[in-house]
Design an enzyme around this catalytic site. Structure first.
Site, mmCIF file in Angstrom:
data_model
loop_
_atom_site.group_PDB
_atom_site.id
_atom_site.type_symbol
_atom_site.label_atom_id
_atom_site.label_comp_id
_atom_site.label_asym_id
_atom_site.label_seq_id
_atom_site.Cartn_x
_atom_site.Cartn_y
_atom_site.Cartn_z
ATOM 1 N N GLY A 72 2.356 2.433 -2.792
ATOM 2 C CA GLY A 72 2.405 3.017 -4.142
ATOM 3 C C GLY A 72 3.290 2.187 -5.057
ATOM 4 C CB THR A 73 4.518 -1.326 -4.765
ATOM 5 O OG1 THR A 73 3.209 -1.887 -4.557
ATOM 6 C CG2 THR A 73 5.212 -1.205 -3.426
ATOM 7 N NE ARG A 74 0.468 -3.340 -10.237
ATOM 8 C CZ ARG A 74 1.163 -4.329 -10.800
ATOM 9 N NH1 ARG A 74 1.956 -4.097 -11.825
ATOM 10 N NH2 ARG A 74 1.083 -5.560 -10.328
ATOM 11 C CG HIS A 110 -7.791 5.718 3.715
ATOM 12 N ND1 HIS A 110 -6.521 5.817 4.219
ATOM 13 C CD2 HIS A 110 -7.650 5.073 2.526
ATOM 14 C CE1 HIS A 110 -5.658 5.271 3.373
ATOM 15 N NE2 HIS A 110 -6.321 4.826 2.326
ATOM 16 C CE LYS A 143 -3.524 -0.872 -0.522
ATOM 17 N NZ LYS A 143 -4.043 -1.513 -1.771
ATOM 18 N N GLY A 176 -6.528 4.395 -4.212
ATOM 19 C CA GLY A 176 -7.155 5.667 -3.869
ATOM 20 C C GLY A 176 -8.572 5.511 -3.343
ATOM 21 N NE ARG A 177 -10.586 -0.725 -2.499
ATOM 22 C CZ ARG A 177 -9.609 -1.634 -2.501
ATOM 23 N NH1 ARG A 177 -8.615 -1.526 -1.652
ATOM 24 N NH2 ARG A 177 -9.647 -2.650 -3.341
ATOM 25 C CB SER A 203 -4.023 1.888 2.699
ATOM 26 O OG SER A 203 -4.145 1.523 1.369
HETATM 27 N N1 LIG Z 1 0.052 7.773 -9.033
HETATM 28 C C1 LIG Z 1 -0.588 6.856 -8.289
HETATM 29 N N2 LIG Z 1 -1.484 6.026 -8.841
HETATM 30 C C2 LIG Z 1 -2.122 5.113 -8.075
HETATM 31 N N3 LIG Z 1 -1.938 4.957 -6.747
HETATM 32 C C3 LIG Z 1 -1.054 5.771 -6.168
HETATM 33 C C4 LIG Z 1 -0.342 6.737 -6.896
HETATM 34 N N4 LIG Z 1 0.469 7.374 -6.056
HETATM 35 C C5 LIG Z 1 0.268 6.847 -4.854
HETATM 36 N N5 LIG Z 1 -0.651 5.877 -4.925
HETATM 37 C C6 LIG Z 1 -1.141 5.113 -3.773
HETATM 38 O O1 LIG Z 1 -0.721 3.770 -3.871
HETATM 39 C C7 LIG Z 1 -1.507 3.059 -2.915
HETATM 40 C C8 LIG Z 1 -1.542 1.600 -3.283
HETATM 41 O O2 LIG Z 1 -0.270 1.098 -3.068
HETATM 42 P P1 LIG Z 1 0.258 -0.212 -3.754
HETATM 43 O O3 LIG Z 1 0.157 -0.087 -5.224
HETATM 44 O O4 LIG Z 1 1.621 -0.452 -3.207
HETATM 45 O O5 LIG Z 1 -0.768 -1.296 -3.238
HETATM 46 S S1 LIG Z 1 -0.559 -2.878 -3.189
HETATM 47 O O6 LIG Z 1 0.215 -3.165 -1.999
HETATM 48 O O7 LIG Z 1 0.098 -3.279 -4.406
HETATM 49 O O8 LIG Z 1 -1.934 -3.390 -3.082
HETATM 50 C C9 LIG Z 1 -2.884 3.712 -2.950
HETATM 51 O O9 LIG Z 1 -3.267 3.893 -1.604
HETATM 52 P P2 LIG Z 1 -4.758 4.148 -1.131
HETATM 53 O O10 LIG Z 1 -5.060 5.564 -1.469
HETATM 54 O O11 LIG Z 1 -4.735 3.915 0.340
HETATM 55 O O12 LIG Z 1 -5.619 3.177 -1.868
HETATM 56 C C10 LIG Z 1 -2.650 5.004 -3.704
HETATM 57 O O13 LIG Z 1 -3.150 6.125 -3.107
#
Ligand SMILES: Nc1ncnc2c1ncn2[C@@H]1O[C@H](COP(=O)(O)OS(=O)(=O)O)[C@@H](OP(=O)(O)O)[C@H]1O
Length: 372
Positions: free
Chosen positions: A129-131, A339, A127, A336-337, A218
């Site tokens: 921002g790895t993706r 919270h 959570k 980006g759900r 998250s």
């Molecule tokens: N540019 C961009 N695009 C999409 N998402 C972004 C971005 N930057 C940061 N984030 C934040 O990344 C959070 C999800 O993290 P991960 O991708 O590491 O999630 S996972 O562990 O693979 O499920 C996710 O957290 P939450 O907001 O809590 O859902 C995103 O807010």
């Protein structure tokens, strides 16, 4: 054949010559001279065939040249965002983090490419921002990414399949390209660091870190959404994180354990030196991805390619997306759900719990992330 015709015939070579022959042939037919007409017409045919053959040959040679340049440069790999879009729509249905979602950025291969073990891994945090980090990095021409989370080092059943199994799941890449995979579970799982070290002791590690309390919420929400979608009941965050008997933080709750960064980092530092890690602030990455992507370029020693105009802030999503002409290519709904609102007293307890933990982490890595 008239003098006028001879004059025309002697003129010009190649395409213009042939055009002129056509005029000549028509004149002959008008004159009614059948022998000259046949000769002229056969001349016309052979000339036209030759020109066509030359064009055909040039066309074939051009096709080969263009294909050669195209496949050996790797430039085409980043030319469309279809894989990213596909990945994004996959993640919309994601319920367990990014586990097993996404597609390889480059599923085809030529004689110049092969599957290689990763020279760089995004090890966490879940959570964080790895993706988005992985997908943005995939735009770089010197990088190939594995779309799916591999879970090779943390899942014993996969690990025992061996490195060759792992390698075969990597995307095809050119010799000059860096292969990257991301599995955020690696950071927190016990035996992963040692196994990664065994594969490649000089590997580069990317670690994107988010405020541990926000990360936990998250993480909780991810699991809760999964349950909701399956029609299962779920607990409130407050009930999971607070120990009913003591009123303190329930350290056995998995999201709490995952957020104790210093514990996990200390384990990784037993195997790798600090300069093998690039630590990225999740908050800074969300605000300004380009600066962080440029840090990654420097860390991986690859050409600076990331530019501000490649990304665009999407107001609806609340984060940066890839700009594809007029379109915003964003990750799906699982990112980006909104919270849930957390009881302020519980939040205060969590902040108090994590403050000393964070300090330990800062001193371990020599960076203050400024989490509250
Ligand atoms: N540019 C961009 N695009 C999409 N998402 C972004 C971005 N930057 C940061 N984030 C934040 O990344 C959070 C999800 O993290 P991960 O991708 O590491 O999630 S996972 O562990 O693979 O499920 C996710 O957290 P939450 O907001 O809590 O859902 C995103 O807010």
């Amino acid at each position: 054949m008239t003098a006028k015709m001879k004059k025309k015939k002697s003129k010009g070579q190649g395409l213009s010559g042939c055009t002129k022959v056509l005029t000549q042939s028509q004149s002959i037919q008008t004159d009614g001279n059948s022998i000259d007409s046949v000769k002229a017409s056969s001349k016309f045919c052979s000339c036209r065939q030759r020109v066509l053959a030359i064009f055909l040959l040039i066309g074939i040679v051009c096709c080969f040249c263009i294909y050669g340049i195209y496949t050996s440069s790797g430039a085409h790999l980043k030319s469309d965002l279809s894989s990213y879009t596909e990945m994004s729509s996959n993640t919309q249905h994601e319920t367990q983090g990014d586990y097993d979602f996404g597609v390889d950025s480059y599923p085809f291969h030529s004689r110049h490419t092969q599957r290689r073990l990763p020279q760089c891994i995004i090890i966490g945090v879940r959570k964080g921002g790895t993706r988005a980090l992985l997908n943005f990095l995939d735009l770089h021409p010197d990088i190939q990414t594995a779309g799916r989370e591999m879970h090779f080092f943390d899942e014993p059943d996969r690990y025992k399949l061996g490195l060759n199994w792992y390698r075969k799941r990597m995307p095809f890449s050119f010799r000059n390209q860096i292969t990257i995979e991301k599995t955020p579970a690696y950071f927190v799982e016990e035996h992963v660091a040692g196994k990664v070290h065994e594969m490649n002791s000089s590997i580069k590690l990317l670690l994107i870190l988010r405020d541990p309390v926000e990360r936990m919420i998250s993480d909780y929400l991810q699991v809760r959404t999964n349950k909701e979608e399956k029609g299962k009941s779920y607990h409130r965050f407050e009930d999971l994180v607070i120990d009913k008997e003591t009123g303190g933080i329930r350290e056995s709750y998995t999201p709490v354990r995952r957020s104790k960064y210093h514990v996990h980092m200390a384990r990784w530092l037993k195997y790798f030196s600090l300069d093998q890690f690039l630590l990225i602030s999740s908050e800074r990455f969300a605000e300004d991805p380009v600066t962080q992507l440029q840090r990654v370029e420097a860390f991986l020693d690859i050409d600076p390619q990331f530019k501000r105009d490649m990304f665009v802030y999407n107001e609806t999503k609340g984060f940066y997306c890839i700009r594809d002409e007029d379109e915003h290519v964003c990750l799906g709904e699982s990112k980006g759900r909104k919270h849930p609102n957390i009881d302020p007293a519980v939040l205060a307890k969590l902040r108090a719990f994590f403050r000393p933990q964070n300090k330990k982490f800062y001193s371990l890595v020599g960076v203050n992330f400024g989490w509250p």
